[in-house]
Design a protein around this motif. Structure first.
Motif, PDB file in Angstrom:
ATOM      1  N   ILE A 134       0.834  -1.200   0.000  1.00 35.97           N
ATOM      2  CA  ILE A 134       0.000   0.000   0.000  1.00 35.97           C
ATOM      3  C   ILE A 134       0.872   1.255   0.000  1.00 35.97           C
ATOM      4  CG2 ILE A 134      -1.622   1.344   1.414  1.00 35.97           C
ATOM      5  CD1 ILE A 134      -2.952  -1.365   2.145  1.00 35.97           C
ATOM      6  N   MET A 135       1.973   1.245   0.757  1.00 38.13           N
ATOM      7  CA  MET A 135       2.860   2.422   0.766  1.00 38.13           C
ATOM      8  C   MET A 135       3.521   2.631  -0.594  1.00 38.13           C
ATOM      9  SD  MET A 135       2.492   4.087   3.506  1.00 38.13           S
ATOM     10  CE  MET A 135       3.739   5.282   3.077  1.00 38.13           C
ATOM     11  N   ILE A 136       3.920   1.548  -1.258  1.00 40.56           N
ATOM     12  CA  ILE A 136       4.514   1.677  -2.597  1.00 40.56           C
ATOM     13  C   ILE A 136       3.498   2.274  -3.562  1.00 40.56           C
ATOM     14  CG2 ILE A 136       5.366   0.364  -4.588  1.00 40.56           C
ATOM     15  CD1 ILE A 136       6.714  -1.531  -2.479  1.00 40.56           C
ATOM     16  N   ALA A 137       2.267   1.764  -3.528  1.00 45.29           N
ATOM     17  CA  ALA A 137       1.212   2.312  -4.387  1.00 45.29           C
ATOM     18  C   ALA A 137       0.937   3.774  -4.039  1.00 45.29           C
ATOM     19  CB  ALA A 137      -0.059   1.475  -4.259  1.00 45.29           C
ATOM     20  N   ASN A 138       0.956   4.092  -2.746  1.00 47.26           N
ATOM     21  CA  ASN A 138       0.761   5.461  -2.291  1.00 47.26           C
ATOM     22  C   ASN A 138       1.794   6.395  -2.930  1.00 47.26           C
ATOM     23  OD1 ASN A 138      -0.152   7.538  -0.050  1.00 47.26           O
ATOM     24  ND2 ASN A 138       2.074   7.448   0.080  1.00 47.26           N
ATOM     25  N   TYR A 139       3.048   5.976  -2.922  1.00 47.71           N
ATOM     26  CA  TYR A 139       4.102   6.840  -3.450  1.00 47.71           C
ATOM     27  C   TYR A 139       4.090   6.937  -4.971  1.00 47.71           C
ATOM     28  CZ  TYR A 139       5.904   7.307   1.257  1.00 47.71           C
ATOM     29  OH  TYR A 139       6.040   7.609   2.596  1.00 47.71           O
ATOM     30  N   LYS A 140       3.374   6.064  -5.635  1.00 47.38           N
ATOM     31  CA  LYS A 140       3.206   6.181  -7.088  1.00 47.38           C
ATOM     32  C   LYS A 140       2.142   7.210  -7.454  1.00 47.38           C
ATOM     33  CE  LYS A 140       4.674   1.495  -8.197  1.00 47.38           C
ATOM     34  NZ  LYS A 140       4.262   0.171  -8.700  1.00 47.38           N
ATOM     35  N   LEU A 141       1.199   7.454  -6.548  1.00 49.14           N
ATOM     36  CA  LEU A 141       0.071   8.343  -6.841  1.00 49.14           C
ATOM     37  C   LEU A 141       0.136   9.679  -6.122  1.00 49.14           C
ATOM     38  CD1 LEU A 141      -2.812   8.879  -8.004  1.00 49.14           C
ATOM     39  CD2 LEU A 141      -3.698   7.733  -5.952  1.00 49.14           C
ATOM     40  N   TRP A 142       0.355   9.636  -4.819  1.00 49.21           N
ATOM     41  CA  TRP A 142       0.084  10.811  -4.004  1.00 49.21           C
ATOM     42  C   TRP A 142       1.114  11.934  -4.035  1.00 49.21           C
ATOM     43  CZ3 TRP A 142      -4.530  12.064  -2.973  1.00 49.21           C
ATOM     44  CH2 TRP A 142      -5.503  11.080  -2.905  1.00 49.21           C
TER      45      TRP A 142
END
Length: 196
Positions: A134-142
């Motif tokens: 979830i943190m990796i996905a977060n850093y791709k978007l946010w």
């Protein structure tokens, strides 16, 4: 007469929400998180039996936790200011993504598991299993989203902007956190009163 009544209702509605931004933020977050879960169940997971409780849980988390926390956070982070608008936006984004996001996402997974009635051991396992992804996905978007949010979007509309982007994020979170349902036999052994 009807037009005047509708006009008065509309004016009172917008006046109320302009004075109560926190309530507006909570309602927006709750609605968008519910919608994200609904999209996840119907379009991504294509579930045979729709889980209304899961959607209500996501909405409750948005209304009672995410919306109010984001509303307060945007007021706090607004205090970071530099001469350059770009420097201000990038600094706010960095603080948001390095300090706030990791804590809120960790808490979100825990609150979601707690509202599902999972025992602490199961919540810990879900955090261990899903938090890194979830943190990796977060850093791709946010980071890009929040840079735009802090640079261009006025303070009063930041929760709305972030939650609009978060509609897609919420679809991902709903899918990710519900990929692997905990083993009910394991839950019964850990909490026999909750899972008879």
């Amino acid at each position: 007469m009807l037009t005047m009544a509708l006009s008065r209702i509309s004016r009172n509605f917008f006046t109320f929400f302009s004075k109560h931004q926190g309530i507006k933020s909570a309602l927006i977050a709750g609605g968008l998180m519910s919608t994200g879960d609904m999209i996840s169940q119907l379009a991504i997971e294509k579930t045979e039996k729709y889980n209304y409780i899961r959607t209500a849980r996501f909405g409750l988390i948005g209304f009672a936790f995410i919306g109010p926390v984001l509303h307060k956070w945007y007021g706090v982070i607004e205090r970071i200011s530099f001469k350059s608008p770009a420097g201000t936006a990038l600094s706010r984004m960095a603080v948001d993504q390095l300090m706030f996001a990791p804590i809120v996402l960790f808490a979100f997974i825990g609150v979601n598991g707690g509202l599902q009635g999972f025992p602490p051991k199961s919540i810990y396992e879900q955090i261990r299993r899903d938090y890194g992804d979830i943190m990796i996905a977060n850093y791709k978007l946010w980071p890009a989203t929040q840079t735009i949010n802090f640079w261009i979007i006025p303070l009063a509309h930041r929760v709305l902007f972030a939650q609009t982007v978060a509609l897609f994020w919420n679809v991902y979170l709903a899918w990710k956190l519900n990929q692997e349902e905990p083993n009910i036999t394991e839950l019964q052994a850990l909490s026999p009163n909750l899972y008879p």
